[in-house]
Design a protein around this motif. Structure first.
Motif, PDB file in Angstrom:
ATOM      1  N   ARG A  69      37.292   2.732  31.944  1.00 22.29           N
ATOM      2  CA  ARG A  69      36.192   2.165  31.115  1.00 22.29           C
ATOM      3  C   ARG A  69      36.515   0.889  31.215  1.00 22.29           C
ATOM      4  O   ARG A  69      37.526   0.322  30.712  1.00 22.29           O
ATOM      5  N   TYR A  87      25.762   4.037  20.735  1.00 15.91           N
ATOM      6  CA  TYR A  87      25.693   5.479  20.366  1.00 15.91           C
ATOM      7  C   TYR A  87      24.303   6.012  21.258  1.00 15.91           C
ATOM      8  O   TYR A  87      24.423   7.106  21.927  1.00 15.91           O
ATOM      9  N   GLU A 124      35.154  11.687  17.179  1.00 13.15           N
ATOM     10  CA  GLU A 124      35.165  11.626  18.323  1.00 13.15           C
ATOM     11  C   GLU A 124      33.838  11.165  18.935  1.00 13.15           C
ATOM     12  O   GLU A 124      33.461  11.364  20.356  1.00 13.15           O
ATOM     13  N   GLY A 125      32.614  10.886  18.209  1.00 10.98           N
ATOM     14  CA  GLY A 125      31.307  10.696  18.714  1.00 10.98           C
ATOM     15  C   GLY A 125      30.388  11.668  18.252  1.00 10.98           C
ATOM     16  O   GLY A 125      30.727  12.809  17.921  1.00 10.98           O
ATOM     17  N   ARG A 178      26.181   5.562  25.015  1.00 15.84           N
ATOM     18  CA  ARG A 178      27.425   6.240  25.075  1.00 15.84           C
ATOM     19  C   ARG A 178      28.408   5.200  25.182  1.00 15.84           C
ATOM     20  O   ARG A 178      29.305   5.441  25.923  1.00 15.84           O
ATOM     21  N   ASP A 179      28.234   3.930  24.594  1.00 20.97           N
ATOM     22  CA  ASP A 179      29.410   3.067  24.857  1.00 20.97           C
ATOM     23  C   ASP A 179      30.532   3.364  23.525  1.00 20.97           C
ATOM     24  O   ASP A 179      30.066   4.097  22.822  1.00 20.97           O
ATOM     25  N   LYS A 180      31.505   2.688  23.975  1.00 20.57           N
ATOM     26  CA  LYS A 180      32.229   2.527  22.868  1.00 20.57           C
ATOM     27  C   LYS A 180      32.332   1.050  22.199  1.00 20.57           C
ATOM     28  O   LYS A 180      32.261  -0.021  23.076  1.00 20.57           O
ATOM     29  N   LEU A 218      33.207  -0.514  27.053  1.00 22.44           N
ATOM     30  CA  LEU A 218      34.044  -1.016  25.829  1.00 22.44           C
ATOM     31  C   LEU A 218      33.744  -2.401  25.415  1.00 22.44           C
ATOM     32  O   LEU A 218      34.014  -3.171  25.949  1.00 22.44           O
ATOM     33  N   PRO A 227      38.231   1.539  18.750  1.00 18.74           N
ATOM     34  CA  PRO A 227      37.109   2.034  19.498  1.00 18.74           C
ATOM     35  C   PRO A 227      36.519   3.436  19.149  1.00 18.74           C
ATOM     36  O   PRO A 227      37.127   4.203  19.185  1.00 18.74           O
ATOM     37  N   THR A 228      35.199   3.650  19.131  1.00 17.32           N
ATOM     38  CA  THR A 228      34.715   4.663  18.702  1.00 17.32           C
ATOM     39  C   THR A 228      33.263   4.796  18.855  1.00 17.32           C
ATOM     40  O   THR A 228      32.435   3.754  19.460  1.00 17.32           O
ATOM     41  N   HIS A 229      32.643   6.045  19.110  1.00 15.26           N
ATOM     42  CA  HIS A 229      31.177   6.341  19.279  1.00 15.26           C
ATOM     43  C   HIS A 229      30.521   6.840  17.888  1.00 15.26           C
ATOM     44  O   HIS A 229      29.305   6.807  17.998  1.00 15.26           O
ATOM     45  N   GLU A 249      43.635   1.320  25.003  1.00 13.28           N
ATOM     46  CA  GLU A 249      42.302   2.060  25.573  1.00 13.28           C
ATOM     47  C   GLU A 249      42.486   2.157  27.117  1.00 13.28           C
ATOM     48  O   GLU A 249      41.823   3.150  27.680  1.00 13.28           O
TER      49      GLU A 249
END
Length: 682
Positions: free
Chosen positions: A602, A537, A191-192, A540-542, A505, A559-561, A595
């Motif tokens: 977003r 990272y 989850e980041g 803080r984007d996806k 995103l 879609p992930t961090h 999403e």
């Protein structure tokens, strides 16, 4: 109050041993260690273990009636005037250690404290009401999903963790109180990741995974069902084990000041930290304190090689210098090589092997306790079975970019796998317009914090006092004011309109068919996505990735961090086969739809990388045009990167961009720099 699951009933995993329980115990024996961060997949009893910890801690003595859990001699806002210090003979009371949970969605006033509204309204007295930091003093502050904590709350935790005090200057209140607590955070890396500043404040970190042994998994289920069926009977059956843990922790705390810390131990700790190239000196301090606490936990007054080894395994993984794509953990072979086979000598005598034969794995006589992961307890082996996320090799995919890098046998006779080059720094790209998404560092947006960019009579932001007074001023005579207070009405209210940055995103839809299967080209595409993920990272984007080849489309990277998960998914991405363009576009549209439901604020940017050919299935070209038109109807900002090469070009990607109402950027050759420039232009 519902009964808590007993700590001694938690079944340890052979993959991760008892590292989590040991880390929690050590940081409560010596709170100066600095807390514990637990990283692991969902459903691994992270929260259960943390909540069970408070029940086995020895009770504490506090000044009777003090709201800040002060001990005699401590300063407190409630203490006697003038210096607010409680006398040493103040009346005291004994109470259990508190476990205070900090919700991810908590507000700043609940964390710091604020005015006691009922007393202000009823009595007109401005009295401070303590917040969660005050309640957690001399206890445990637990943050579940700490990586999802809002930035303004992270800043508050950083200040309290660094200073050991909380200072409140707001709402006409000026208060400073002690806030020394054991900070425990749990998170799922999928989850980041955690902000580096907060990550460094955690003294110890643990990677935990569910047991893979069917017998252990069955035992976990058996105990949980027994607890749910009759909590009182289940807790009672572990009462003796819980009391033994409490007594052992109390004994370790009492023994802690007597543990001898020699120059040889300090030198050995420094050698270990230098070998792993950790940043700063906090790693040396934390490792030393952890080794001392581990010795006290095992009833010794001397620090052994096994204590230093266990301390390094807990204190250094998140501090060693590594790229975000590198797997967490330590090279245990290097650790054993630096430690050697000799014990640190308590006196400056020629070192020699100990007669009890503590070896590299720290075997020793003190191994009866289920929670003992020091001498005689479970240790991790660099060559044995390791749980997910613990082995630097992972599942064999990794980031090997050399000639012997990971390859996959061709699935349909046409697939190839391109390796990855080193990621690089990318320029910041922005989505046009002003959004209203989650706070980040990417595109312009209206946010709850940031610079004040005007006022809004109908907004939901904080009160804009100057503009409110300005709106009311012209109407004072009409409202009958002849002096005294300004008369306000509802229509005078103005709220601040603040402008900051939001997170976005970025979804790549990549053609991985035979016409795109050139190894160099796919390497450039994958390297660009990894580089953008590294940038995401930091901002803080996806970032997500959809690929289409052969008979359909796949979500190669949801879609992930998380850069760690992304690196593993992208390292072994095959290419080859026909071109199902329509399926790829529809899959990308579905990802964006899902999403949008999850996070409607977003804003997405879709980047389609293709030569425009559609060769899979009957009516491939009309279906791809219909899919492109459907994406345009959704109002998605899109870019088509034209990968068609050669002197004779059909211009299919340009036609696709026209149907998608997207920006068309024809490129003779895809390069990683070109891809990031495309995103920046968007």
């Amino acid at each position: 109050m519902p009964l808590q699951y007993p700590l001694s009933a938690v079944v340890p995993s052979k993959d991760s041993g008892d590292d989590m329980t040991l880390a929690l115990v050590l940081t409560t024996i010596s709170p100066e260690v600095g807390g514990v961060l637990v990283r692991g997949e969902k459903g691994t009893a992270k929260s259960t273990t943390v909540r069970a910890l408070a029940s086995v801690l020895p009770p504490i003595e506090v000044v009777a009636g003090d709201r800040f859990s002060s001990a005699p001699g401590d300063t407190s806002p409630d203490g006697p005037a003038p210096d607010h210090a409680w006398p040493l003979d103040a009346e005291t009371e004994t109470r259990p250690v508190r476990l205070v949970e900090l919700p991810v969605g908590a507000t700043e006033d609940r964390v710091l404290g604020s005015l006691h509204l009922s007393k202000v309204l009823a009595d007109g007295v401005a009295e401070y009401e303590p917040g969660l930091l005050a309640r957690a003093h001399r206890g445990i502050l637990y943050v579940d999903e700490v990586n999802l904590l809002h930035d303004h709350l992270v800043d508050l935790l950083l200040d309290a963790a660094a200073m050991g005090r909380s200072t409140v200057e707001r709402d006409g209140v000026s208060v400073a109180h002690a806030a020394r607590f054991v900070l425990v955070g749990t998170m799922n890396p999928e989850e980041g990741e955690l902000r580096p500043q907060l990550l460094d404040r955690f003294g110890l970190t643990v990677e935990i995974a569910a047991p893979r042994d069917p017998r252990l998994r069955a035992e976990v289920v058996r105990r949980r069902l027994a607890f749910d069926a009759d909590p009182h009977a289940f807790v009672g059956s572990y009462a003796d084990a819980e009391r033994a843990l409490t007594d052992r922790i109390a004994a370790a705390r009492k023994l802690l000041p007597e543990v001898e810390l020699t120059d040889a131990v300090l030198t050995k700790v420094a050698e270990v930290c230098a070998a792993f190239e950790v940043d700063g000196m906090r790693a040396d301090i934390v490792t030393t304190r952890t080794a001392v606490a581990h010795a006290a936990w095992n009833g010794r007054t001397t620090v052994t090689r096994a204590d230093i080894r266990q301390a390094a395994l807990l204190a250094l993984p998140h501090r060693r210098r590594r790229n975000p794509f590198d797997a967490p953990g330590l090279d245990e072979e290097l650790l054993d090589q630096v430690l050697g086979n000799e014990e640190p000598e308590p006196e400056p005598e020629p070192p020699g092997p100990q007669p009890d034969g503590d070896g590299p794995d720290g075997e020793g006589p003190d191994g009866e306790s289920d929670l003992d992961t020091g001498p005689g307890g479970p240790t991790r082996s660099s060559g044995g079975d390791e749980g997910p996320g613990r082995s630097p090799e992972g599942d064999g995919e990794g980031l090997d970019t050399g000639p012997g890098g990971p390859t996959r046998p061709p699935g349909d006779g046409q697939a190839v796998v391109a390796s990855l080059a080193d990621p690089y720094k990318v320029r910041r790209f922005e989505v046009h317009g002003t959004g209203a998404g989650e706070s980040g560092k990417r595109s312009r947006a209206l946010t709850s914090n940031g610079r004040r960019a005007g006022n809004d009579p109908t907004g939901a932001g904080g009160l804009h006092l100057v503009e409110t007074i300005r709106a009311a001023a012209p109407h004072q005579r009409a409202r009958g004011r002849e002096g005294g207070r300004i008369r306000f009405e509802q229509q005078d209210l103005r709220t601040a309109r603040r402008e900051g940055r939001e997170a976005n995103l970025v979804l790549f839809c990549v053609d991985a068919s035979g016409s795109m299967a050139a190894r160099k080209r796919m390497e450039q595409v994958k390297t660009a996505i990894l580089s953008l993920l590294l940038d995401a990272y930091q901002r803080r984007d996806k970032v997500g990735l959809v690929t289409f080849r052969a008979g359909g489309a796949d979500v190669a990277l949801p879609p992930t961090h998380s850069v760690d998960i992304a690196a593993k998914r992208l390292a072994d991405l095959p290419a080859g086969g026909r071109t199902p363009l329509a399926e790829g576009l529809l899959q990308a549209a579905e990802v964006l739809r899902v999403e949008k439901v999850r996070d409607p604020r977003r804003r997405p940017l879709l980047i389609v990388i293709t030569d425009g050919r559609a060769t899979h299935g009957e009516g491939a070209v009309p279906r791809s045009r219909q899919a492109a038109q459907w994406i345009a109807e959704q109002g998605t900002t899109a870019i088509v990167v034209d990968c068609e090469q050669g002197p004779m070009r059909m211009g299919l990607a340009g036609q696709l961009a026209l149907h998608m109402q997207a920006t068309h950027l024809p490129l003779a050759d895809i390069s990683a720099q070109a891809l990031t420039t495309v995103a920046r232009v968007a």
